[in-house]
Design an enzyme around this catalytic site. Structure first.
Site, PDB file in Angstrom:
ATOM      1  N   SER A   1     -26.114  -3.805 -49.570  1.00 52.22           N
ATOM      2  CA  SER A   1     -26.907  -2.826 -48.831  1.00 52.22           C
ATOM      3  C   SER A   1     -27.985  -2.296 -49.752  1.00 52.22           C
ATOM      4  O   SER A   1     -27.802  -2.254 -50.979  1.00 52.22           O
ATOM      5  CB  SER A   1     -26.019  -1.664 -48.366  1.00 52.22           C
ATOM      6  OG  SER A   1     -26.797  -0.574 -47.890  1.00 52.22           O
TER       7      SER A   1
ATOM      8  N   TYR B   1     -20.305   4.792 -50.691  1.00 54.55           N
ATOM      9  CA  TYR B   1     -20.609   3.504 -50.071  1.00 54.55           C
ATOM     10  C   TYR B   1     -21.670   2.788 -50.897  1.00 54.55           C
ATOM     11  O   TYR B   1     -21.541   1.604 -51.222  1.00 54.55           O
ATOM     12  CB  TYR B   1     -21.086   3.721 -48.641  1.00 54.55           C
ATOM     13  CG  TYR B   1     -21.587   2.476 -47.948  1.00 54.55           C
ATOM     14  CD1 TYR B   1     -20.699   1.538 -47.436  1.00 54.55           C
ATOM     15  CD2 TYR B   1     -22.955   2.249 -47.784  1.00 54.55           C
ATOM     16  CE1 TYR B   1     -21.157   0.407 -46.785  1.00 54.55           C
ATOM     17  CE2 TYR B   1     -23.420   1.123 -47.136  1.00 54.55           C
ATOM     18  CZ  TYR B   1     -22.527   0.197 -46.637  1.00 54.55           C
ATOM     19  OH  TYR B   1     -22.995  -0.925 -46.002  1.00 54.55           O
TER      20      TYR B   1
ATOM     21  N   LYS C   1     -21.509  -0.772 -53.051  1.00 55.11           N
ATOM     22  CA  LYS C   1     -22.427  -1.893 -52.845  1.00 55.11           C
ATOM     23  C   LYS C   1     -23.168  -2.241 -54.132  1.00 55.11           C
ATOM     24  O   LYS C   1     -23.495  -3.404 -54.371  1.00 55.11           O
ATOM     25  CB  LYS C   1     -23.410  -1.565 -51.725  1.00 55.11           C
ATOM     26  CG  LYS C   1     -22.750  -1.457 -50.354  1.00 55.11           C
ATOM     27  CD  LYS C   1     -22.034  -2.744 -49.953  1.00 55.11           C
ATOM     28  CE  LYS C   1     -21.523  -2.702 -48.528  1.00 55.11           C
ATOM     29  NZ  LYS C   1     -20.885  -3.958 -48.100  1.00 55.11           N
TER      30      LYS C   1
END
Length: 251
Positions: free
Chosen positions: A142, A155, A159
């Site tokens: 991401s 998150y 990533k």
């Protein structure tokens, strides 16, 4: 389509819908047979029907469960006789807010699913087939892994770790196995719904291409990286973001 994947077999995790299903569909359209995985069996069965009879099988389970990983790889080899390609698409983000206040159990879960399980899938696929026959792996990261991502920082950190893992595996597994990643911005899926729901036009206005991503946008780049068109590409993370990072934007 060109049939770039005729005779090849792929596992795509997190593929009952969204980006994962889009990737599986692109691979099938180009000649591959696929095993798709996700947690919910009914959704997987529906997705497999969409992909076409004889082209896809499914195995339900949690992506971070080693027994599920073993079952999916065994089922793939039993049904199709080989495994050439792995797409680590599964990702979770169960928390929203400042990293300094986040529940640490949630952080552990995020990293277990988004990073540790991706490594485990790669290890098992490599041991089962890729080490002997070669192949390619693509990890779905991401743009949140490229720069600070307010309120989804853990998150993003996971990533970022996945991007680094991609580079490490590329060095270790060459020349027979190529390992790359893609880093999408917001793609119109249920997973990302909270990032644009009710304000899609406003969010899209920040993108130079003036629209949010579609699963097909990511699938096209993943297919390139898995194919021999990318035969001299490994350890790279391809940003697929409609130009958002050019303007300083973030997820």
């Amino acid at each position: 389509m060109t049939g770039r994947f005729s005779g090849q077999v792929a596992i795509v995790t997190g593929a009952s819908r969204g980006i994962g299903l889009g990737i599986a569909q692109r691979l099938v359209d180009e000649g591959a047979q696929v095993c798709i995985t996700a947690r919910k069996e009914a959704a997987l069965a529906e997705a497999a029907d969409v992909l076409g009879d004889g082209r896809a099988i499914y195995v339900a389970g949690s992506a971070d469960d080693p027994a599920h990983q073993d079952e999916a790889i065994a089922a793939t080899l039993e049904r199709f006789g080989r495994l050439d390609l792995l797409v680590n698409n599964t990702g979770i983000n169960p928390v929203y807010g400042r990293a300094i206040e986040v529940d640490l159990a949630a952080v552990e879960k995020i990293f277990r699913v988004n990073v540790v399980s991706a490594l485990s899938w790669a290890q098992k696929a490599y041991a089962a087939s890729l080490a002997e026959h070669g192949g390619a792996i693509v990890n779905v990261a991401s743009i949140a892994g490229l720069k600070p991502a307010p309120n989804i920082g853990m998150y993003g950190a996971s990533k970022s770790a996945l991007i680094h893992l991609t580079e490490e595996l590329a060095v270790e597994l060459g020349p027979s196995v190529r390992v790359n990643a893609v880093a999408p911005a917001v793609v119109k899926t249920k997973f990302a719904n909270a990032l644009y729901e009710g304000r899609e036009a406003e969010v899209a206005a920040e993108y130079p291409l003036k629209r949010l991503g579609e699963p097909e946008d990511i699938a096209a780049v993943v297919a390139f990286l898995l194919s021999q068109d990318a035969a001299w590409v490994t350890g790279q993370t391809i940003v697929v973001d409609g130009g958002l990072t050019l303007t300083g934007g973030s997820v």
